[in-house]
Design a protein around this motif. Structure first.
Motif, PDB file in Angstrom:
ATOM      1  N   GLU A 407       3.853  68.035 -10.983  1.00 53.46           N
ATOM      2  CA  GLU A 407       4.788  67.012 -10.514  1.00 53.46           C
ATOM      3  C   GLU A 407       6.227  67.504 -10.558  1.00 53.46           C
ATOM      4  O   GLU A 407       7.001  67.270  -9.619  1.00 53.46           O
ATOM      5  CB  GLU A 407       4.632  65.742 -11.348  1.00 53.46           C
ATOM      6  CG  GLU A 407       5.555  64.610 -10.942  1.00 53.46           C
ATOM      7  CD  GLU A 407       5.297  64.112  -9.534  1.00 53.46           C
ATOM      8  OE1 GLU A 407       6.247  63.620  -8.893  1.00 53.46           O
ATOM      9  OE2 GLU A 407       4.142  64.212  -9.059  1.00 53.46           O
ATOM     10  N   ARG A 410       7.754  69.612  -7.745  1.00 48.82           N
ATOM     11  CA  ARG A 410       8.156  68.943  -6.507  1.00 48.82           C
ATOM     12  C   ARG A 410       9.629  68.573  -6.613  1.00 48.82           C
ATOM     13  O   ARG A 410      10.042  67.921  -7.571  1.00 48.82           O
ATOM     14  CB  ARG A 410       7.324  67.685  -6.277  1.00 48.82           C
ATOM     15  CG  ARG A 410       5.822  67.925  -6.203  1.00 48.82           C
ATOM     16  CD  ARG A 410       5.095  66.589  -6.222  1.00 48.82           C
ATOM     17  NE  ARG A 410       3.656  66.763  -6.221  1.00 48.82           N
ATOM     18  CZ  ARG A 410       2.887  66.712  -5.134  1.00 48.82           C
ATOM     19  NH1 ARG A 410       3.461  66.493  -3.953  1.00 48.82           N
ATOM     20  NH2 ARG A 410       1.590  66.879  -5.209  1.00 48.82           N
ATOM     21  N   SER A 421      10.078  63.969  -1.671  1.00 48.13           N
ATOM     22  CA  SER A 421       9.636  65.193  -2.299  1.00 48.13           C
ATOM     23  C   SER A 421       9.485  66.261  -1.233  1.00 48.13           C
ATOM     24  O   SER A 421       8.918  66.024  -0.172  1.00 48.13           O
ATOM     25  CB  SER A 421       8.294  64.969  -3.009  1.00 48.13           C
ATOM     26  OG  SER A 421       7.763  66.197  -3.439  1.00 48.13           O
ATOM     27  N   THR A 422      10.027  67.456  -1.509  1.00 48.23           N
ATOM     28  CA  THR A 422       9.897  68.536  -0.541  1.00 48.23           C
ATOM     29  C   THR A 422       8.467  68.975  -0.372  1.00 48.23           C
ATOM     30  O   THR A 422       8.129  69.599   0.623  1.00 48.23           O
ATOM     31  CB  THR A 422      10.749  69.740  -0.999  1.00 48.23           C
ATOM     32  OG1 THR A 422      10.344  70.123  -2.320  1.00 48.23           O
ATOM     33  CG2 THR A 422      12.222  69.380  -1.031  1.00 48.23           C
ATOM     34  N   ALA A 423       7.633  68.664  -1.331  1.00 47.53           N
ATOM     35  CA  ALA A 423       6.218  69.017  -1.223  1.00 47.53           C
ATOM     36  C   ALA A 423       5.378  67.885  -0.664  1.00 47.53           C
ATOM     37  O   ALA A 423       4.179  68.015  -0.521  1.00 47.53           O
ATOM     38  CB  ALA A 423       5.679  69.425  -2.596  1.00 47.53           C
ATOM     39  N   ASP A 424       6.027  66.776  -0.370  1.00 47.83           N
ATOM     40  CA  ASP A 424       5.271  65.608   0.089  1.00 47.83           C
ATOM     41  C   ASP A 424       6.111  64.870   1.118  1.00 47.83           C
ATOM     42  O   ASP A 424       6.476  63.720   0.931  1.00 47.83           O
ATOM     43  CB  ASP A 424       4.918  64.714  -1.101  1.00 47.83           C
ATOM     44  CG  ASP A 424       3.909  63.649  -0.720  1.00 47.83           C
ATOM     45  OD1 ASP A 424       3.273  63.793   0.331  1.00 47.83           O
ATOM     46  OD2 ASP A 424       3.793  62.674  -1.480  1.00 47.83           O
TER      47      ASP A 424
END
Length: 520
Positions: A407, A410, A421-424
């Motif tokens: 978590e 992210r 979120s850059t990952a989401d």
């Protein structure tokens, strides 16, 4: 042989007897005259040597029938039936209308297991269970129904349409029953209604707009029902002191004018709120004492406007999807006694400035991704800190290291009030519009100069306070529960925050019991 010639005395005797009766009847007004023609034909047919006995019996029968008719006629005119009882008498027409309302309500009640309404009979309306009478506001010589308290009676039924007949009602409390259906439109006619508590029932439909037409309403409690649809903007334009709409089925954006509300208590938790935090949020500073938005599906970064709530005592944001770090300026919350941000996705550090707020009693940060809690927070005996289920290195009952690493890798970007979120990137969190006043032309635009807490505005005066014994909701237990436990993930649950006894006592009515909490 003709019987009239053989026995003239017998035949004449019968005719003379009947003739006398007929002559007597003719001299009595409205008496029926006996027709002797059929009798003469009968006598002729019965002529014979032994006809004297039936003739005599027929004569006696005619006399008996005539006498019975006269007796009934005399009894009907000289012994009439007793008159019907007079209609019930009431001290005044307002109590008479109230009587008819309660009788109509009894027919709309399907179940009354405690026989609460058993004595709703007779004209003494003020003696009915749950009814409080008082002198009328406009005429002190009149006694009227001023309050109605059916709290916890477990009555099933619906509210009748003629509720407007209780025109002098100032307090209506029917919480913790099984009333169903919609709120009748006639409730808007209760021009003196000051407190309305419909909580913990089975009422349905859209937001009952009729209650917003009540000119004197100050306390509105609709929680724990089945209302649905959007929250109207008119709700926050009303001069209310307490707004409880939590634990319904409202699905709504937070109205743009929420900051216009003068209410000191606003509870909207347990609904589905979407959209942006409006620009008017800063307008609540200095007015709202308790703001409860828990379990409302909110997301995004916490806007800095919350740091302007310098008179707020309870701020409950638990069980949402807020992310990022706590905004700068939390030390401005000088009146804060309870801060509950558990069950979100906050990260970073809980600073000493938060723990050291002068009035803080409870700080709940459990169920986030905080990496550090200032050691000074643990050294403050007057503050209860709940920091479980985070990513603290030295704390107990923390999240697994793998979950924390995933978590925290992210990146959360708060841009113009948006968090992502850059990952989401596919997530669409709640947006926050910032209400930042422009700085003076000669100075740079900085957060410190742009967000100065406004001076607290005085509360509006109460235009009408009924002078009667108040039918208040039952007092809360020693550890009052404000909201049900959050559920940030299927495997994690957090106990409800215990509100200090000094808070919320004015308006707390007992909600249904919270579900059993997981133990740590």
């Amino acid at each position: 042989m003709d019987v009239r010639k053989a026995r003239p005395s017998i035949y004449h005797l019968v005719l003379i007897t009947l003739s006398r009766h007929r002559h007597r009847h003719r001299h009595r007004r409205r008496h029926r005259i006996i027709d002797t023609a059929p009798l003469r034909a009968c006598l002729s047919a019965m002529a014979g040597p032994f006809s004297i006995i039936p003739l005599f019996l027929l004569s006696l029968s005619s006399i008996s029938l005539s006498s019975a008719h006269l007796h009934l006629h005399y009894a009907a005119h000289h012994n009439p039936a007793p008159p019907p009882p007079p209609p019930p008498q009431f001290p005044n027409c307002r109590l008479e209308k109230a009587y008819h309302f309660f009788q109509a309500w009894k027919t709309a009640i399907y179940s009354d297991p405690y026989n609460f309404t058993a004595n709703w009979i007779g004209t003494d309306v003020c003696a009915y269970n749950g009814v409080v009478c008082a002198p009328a506001i406009d005429d002190h010589d009149l006694t009227v129904v001023a309050a109605l308290d059916l709290n916890h009676a477990d009555i099933a039924g619906h509210l009748p349409e003629n509720i407007a007949d209780l025109a002098d009602l100032a307090i209506l409390h029917i919480n913790s029953n099984r009333f169903c259906g919609v709120v009748p439109a006639g409730i808007s006619k209760l021009r003196r209604l000051y407190e309305l508590d419909l909580s913990n029932n089975r009422l349905v439909g859209a937001f009952p707009m009729a209650v917003l037409d009540l000119p004197e309403i100050k306390y509105l409690d609709l929680r724990f029902n089945e209302f649905e649809g959007p929250l109207p903007e008119k709700l926050f334009e009303k001069d209310l002191d307490a707004i409880f709409v939590n634990n319904n089925r409202f699905k709504s954006a937070i109205p743009e004018n929420i900051g216009n509300s003068p209410a000191s208590v606003i509870v909207m938790s347990g609904n589905t709120l979407t959209g942006k935090f409006p620009r008017s949020l800063a307008g609540m500073a200095g007015k709202v004492d308790e703001l409860i938005l828990s379990n409302s599906n909110l997301s995004g970064c916490l806007p800095e406007e919350f740091t302007m709530f310098n008179t707020t005592a309870v701020l409950d944001l638990q069980g949402n999807h807020f992310a990022g770090e706590l905004p700068a300026g939390m030390e401005k919350l000088q009146s804060l006694e309870v801060l509950d941000i558990s069950g979100n996705e906050f990260r970073g550090k809980v600073s000493e400035m938060v723990c050291a707020l002068p009035n803080l009693k409870t700080l709940a940060v459990a169920g986030n991704y905080f990496e550090e809690v200032d050691p000074a927070c643990e050294a403050l005996p007057e503050v209860v800190v709940d920091d479980r289920d985070n990513c603290l290195v030295t704390g107990r009952n923390q999240k697994p290291e793998e979950e924390c690493r995933a978590e925290l890798s992210r990146e959360v970007v708060c841009d113009a009030g948006k968090s992502r979120s850059t990952a989401d990137e596919e997530a669409a969190p709640l947006e926050f519009e910032k209400a930042v006043p422009p700085p003076p032309p000669s100075q740079p635009k900085t957060p410190s100069t742009a967000r100065v807490a406004p001076r607290a505005s005085p509360k509006p005066p109460k235009s009408f306070i009924p002078q009667i014994v108040k039918s208040s909701p039952p007092p809360p237990p020693a550890a009052a529960v404000y909201s049900s436990a959050p559920s940030p993930s299927p495997s994690t649950a957090f106990p409800p925050i215990k509100i200090p006894e000094s808070l919320g006592g004015r308006y707390l009515s007992s909600p249904p019991p919270a579900p059993a909490m997981a133990e740590y």
